[in-house]
Write an enzyme that holds these catalytic residues in place. Structure first.
Site, short mmCIF file in Angstrom:
data_model
loop_
_atom_site.label_atom_id
_atom_site.label_comp_id
_atom_site.label_asym_id
_atom_site.label_seq_id
_atom_site.Cartn_x
_atom_site.Cartn_y
_atom_site.Cartn_z
N GLU A 138 0.83 -1.22 0.00
CA GLU A 138 0.00 0.00 0.00
C GLU A 138 0.86 1.26 0.00
OE1 GLU A 138 -3.20 0.08 -0.57
OE2 GLU A 138 -3.27 -2.10 -0.61
N HIS A 141 2.17 2.13 -3.42
CA HIS A 141 1.21 2.86 -4.27
C HIS A 141 1.37 4.37 -4.05
CE1 HIS A 141 -1.11 -0.24 -6.17
NE2 HIS A 141 -1.63 -0.74 -5.06
ZN LIG Z 1 -2.77 -2.54 -4.66
#
Ligand SMILES: [Zn+2]
Length: 267
Positions: A138, A141
């Site tokens: 995460e 990202h």
């Molecule tokens: Zn993802």
């Protein structure tokens, strides 16, 4: 919008210095919004989220674990950037890690390093190492600018011009798009999944960051297998914006030798 206007807009965009090379991935990205603006909008959304959701107190052992894992991953990313001579790339990042009471199987990181894990994720991660795998993914990202890239693509496709000196937060069109891309509670977010390329990048560098933080990257395989096993009836957000399970696991296996080079057990 008619074709002529679209072409004029495209030419306008292309004429601007709107494609930038991402320092982590080395890939050129459409960048119509500044990192600073996106971080500012993210902070507003994040603060609103914390005041409207139940944050687990910091002395709770799971909340402590989230902070511990997150801090180790963040330190690994800082080191990764420094080693590449890119320390300035994380400008504006002020890391925060929260555990929030919710049945949703979810976790996210907003630009600027604001990270939230939902308690509903923990029965799936089952251990600290698997949580490190999720947070590595995460957080990648965010630091790889995926949300900003998606936002830029949306702005382009909707023909919304962004002037550098106009605050994004004061433009209803850009606020809408920001909410579609980032808002953690938005149903629309499910309909705008990260692309396969973004998912692959997040898996790739997420494994490296988890390994650098002292977590065994091989834990990614059983974790994603558990996620796959629970899929079907009620796809949670984290699951629904990810690629087909078998495909992901095969790709993770391919990435493992590289990730293991960064792993030193017992750190
Ligand atoms: Zn993802």
């Amino acid at each position: 919008m008619n074709k002529f206007l679209l072409i004029v807009s495209l030419v306008g965009f292309i004429a601007l210095p709107s494609c930038k090379r991402n320092p982590i991935t080395g890939r050129k990205q459409l960048t119509l919004v500044s990192e600073k603006e996106v971080q500012s909008m993210a902070l507003t959304e994040y603060n609103h989220f914390l005041t409207t959701n139940q944050v687990v107190p910091v002395n709770d052992k799971d909340a402590e674990m989230v902070k511990r894992v997150g801090t180790r991953i963040a330190n690994a990313i800082n080191k990764y950037y420094q080693d590449q001579g890119l320390a300035g790339a994380l400008e504006g990042y002020n890391w925060e890690f929260n555990l929030v009471q919710s049945k949703e199987v979810n976790a996210w990181c907003m630009p600027g390093g604001k990270v939230v894990v939902y308690t509903g994720l923990l029965p799936l991660t089952q251990n600290e190492t698997a949580l490190a795998i999720v947070l590595g993914h995460e957080i990648t990202h965010a630091v790889a600018g995926h949300g900003r890239e998606r936002m830029s693509q949306q702005l382009l496709s909707q023909g919304i011009q962004v002037a550098g000196d106009v605050a994004l937060g004061s433009n209803p069109g850009t606020v809408d798009i920001f909410n579609q891309v980032y808002a953690p509670t938005s149903q629309v977010a499910v309909l705008l999944p990260y692309s396969r390329r973004h998912e692959y990048e997040a898996d790739h560098y997420g494994l490296i960051f988890a390994a650098m933080a002292g977590y065994d990257p091989r834990e990614a395989i059983p974790f994603w297998q558990r996620m796959a096993a629970m899929g079907g009836n009620k796809p949670p957000i984290l699951l629904s914006d990810h690629p087909a399970d078998a495909d992901r696991i095969a790709k993770l296996q391919e990435l493992m030798p590289e990730a293991l080079k960064y792993y030193k057990p017992g750190n």
